[in-house]
Design an enzyme around this catalytic site. Structure first.
Site, PDB file in Angstrom:
ATOM      1  CG  ASP A   1      -9.159  14.798 -16.307  1.00 54.22           C
ATOM      2  OD1 ASP A   1      -8.462  14.180 -17.138  1.00 54.22           O
ATOM      3  OD2 ASP A   1     -10.093  14.265 -15.683  1.00 54.22           O
TER       4      ASP A   1
ATOM      5  NE  ARG B   1      -2.393   0.651   3.663  1.00 49.09           N
ATOM      6  CZ  ARG B   1      -1.741   1.376   4.595  1.00 49.09           C
ATOM      7  NH1 ARG B   1      -1.442   2.649   4.369  1.00 49.09           N
ATOM      8  NH2 ARG B   1      -1.388   0.822   5.742  1.00 49.09           N
TER       9      ARG B   1
ATOM     10  CE  LYS C   1     -11.991   6.689 -19.414  1.00 51.39           C
ATOM     11  NZ  LYS C   1     -11.839   6.658 -17.954  1.00 51.39           N
TER      12      LYS C   1
ATOM     13  CE1 TYR D   1     -17.418  10.215 -16.644  1.00 51.81           C
ATOM     14  CE2 TYR D   1     -16.127  10.519 -14.654  1.00 51.81           C
ATOM     15  CZ  TYR D   1     -16.951   9.744 -15.435  1.00 51.81           C
ATOM     16  OH  TYR D   1     -17.320   8.502 -14.999  1.00 51.81           O
TER      17      TYR D   1
END
Length: 428
Positions: free
Chosen positions: A195, A69, A220, A122
């Site tokens: 973004d 982690r 993406k 978005y």
């Protein structure tokens, strides 16, 4: 484009960095893997007890690992490579693009602060800013038309801590001037987040234009094969990076899994090749759609008709593989059109090698109220296309198949109306 582009990492070009950076073979184990192995271990052996070493002192660069982690060798290779491609000093990889955005915004603001965001975001980011930050965390959020920097400047206040932009936007491919946004952020002592998912570092590098932090959904284009979920934040400010890293590793523990990191490393090796073909295909599809008499508008920065085409040429090295267009017809026509397609798959997401088409009003932007979608220009006849790397002639032929089905359906409806019996005077 980028064959002459070096990054902050060293003097190697983008194409070289995308293949090898952060993944140099390690011969110390006698194996010398050419590609990074998937390190699935959740914990790592330490040499001994050291009372002077805190968790934040661990240095992955020196192969100091304690718990996955906190840091993982495969994930660390992803972070190093994406930072190099974007020209940043730090990168943190997350379990999704949404978690990257949440952590990046949360590290920048606190209750009572103010955020100015592009209105055409978005749908998931829009909802997150409203329902999480505004409604639950007491952070004021204003959405403005950021195509004009003066609208952003006018919306700032003494409490403004963050400007949040997408450029191009989803799904209308509107742009904001990143350098102008950086100037506004400096004036009000705020951070600028961008973004960059639609363009990726191959076509646009916001840090070079003054942004403080860049985020991607690696799901993406960065990965590019529709088989891995992830997100990343890239920046150079040490203190801001520590805040985001704390949220990534400790505050929320929302890290990219080792297998996903391996897939992203693999995907980035072909990023320049894929992006070039995405753009070539998208340009041909956009030109075809713009010439079609059943299309009322095409939104693609590579077209001369795009109202911000000159800005696109100024701040981007290419125009990307995503476009949207308005069909000249109602929802029934849209349904017939997409049902007839064979190469374009009806699905959300974008940036994979395969071509996808989606209906924003009922899919990605369905969380927004109908009246808000209408204000943004997201109509029932709008379709967004992620153009893949197939042969463009096959993609155009598939779209033609959709138009034929749309027109044939209109003819059938007209025939049915003509064949219907006339109502008698006594009918209701």
């Amino acid at each position: 484009m980028s064959s002459e582009k070096s990054t902050a990492a060293d003097d190697r070009r983008f194409e070289t960095l995308s293949v090898t950076y952060g993944e140099e073979p390690d011969l110390s184990n006698g194996v010398g893997d050419v590609t990074s192995p998937i390190h699935l271990a959740s914990t790592y052996t330490v040499e001994g007890i050291d009372m002077d070493t805190a968790l934040e002192d661990l240095d992955p660069e020196a192969d100091e690992f304690l718990y996955t982690r906190l840091s993982n060798p495969t994930r660390h290779a992803v972070e190093k490579r994406i930072a190099a491609l974007e020209g940043g000093d730090h990168a943190m990889a997350f379990a999704s693009g949404t978690s990257a955005v949440v952590s990046t915004v949360m590290a920048a603001v606190e209750p009572g602060d103010h955020v100015v965001a592009f209105e055409d975001l978005y749908g998931g980011t829009n909802t997150m800013l409203k329902e999480l930050f505004r409604d639950r965390l007491n952070v004021a959020v204003d959405f403005v038309d950021a195509t004009d920097p003066e609208n952003v400047r006018a919306a700032t206040t003494e409490e403004t801590a963050l400007l949040w932009m997408e450029t191009p936007t989803n799904p209308l491919l509107r742009l904001c001037d990143i350098e102008a946004m950086a100037a506004v952020a400096d004036e009000c002592d705020a951070l600028l987040g961008v973004d960059n998912t639609f363009m990726g570092p191959y076509f646009q590098r916001p840090l070079e234009l003054g942004a403080d932090v860049v985020v991607h959904s690696t799901t993406k284009y960065i990965n590019g094969h529709s088989d891995s979920l992830g997100g990343v934040a890239v920046l150079s400010d040490d203190e801001y990076a520590r805040e985001i890293g704390f949220l990534q590793q400790v505050g929320m523990g929302n890290v990219m899994a080792p297998f996903d990191a391996y897939m992203v490393l693999r995907g980035m090796k072909t990023l320049p090749l894929r992006m070039a073909q995405h753009e070539t295909n998208a340009a041909e599809v956009a030109a075809y759609l713009e010439s079609h008499d059943r299309v009322s508008a095409v939104h693609y920065p590579g077209l001369d008709s795009h109202p911000q085409h000159d800005l696109a040429d100024d701040q981007m090295d290419g125009h990307g593989g995503v476009l949207s267009f308005e069909l000249d017809g109602g929802l029934d026509a849209v349904e017939r059109f997409v049902a007839a397609l064979e190469e374009f798959t009806l699905a959300v997401s974008l940036g994979g090698v395969e071509s996808l088409i989606e209906h924003p009003a009922s899919m990605t932007h369905s969380p927004l109220p109908a009246e808000e979608r209408a204000e943004l220009g997201i109509t029932d006849s709008l379709l967004r296309v992620s153009v893949g790397v197939e042969h463009p002639k096959d993609l155009v032929a598939d779209l033609e198949r959709g138009f034929e089905a749309m027109v044939a359906g209109e003819g059938s409806a007209t025939d049915a109306e003509a064949d219907a019996p006339e109502a008698s005077p006594g009918d209701d």
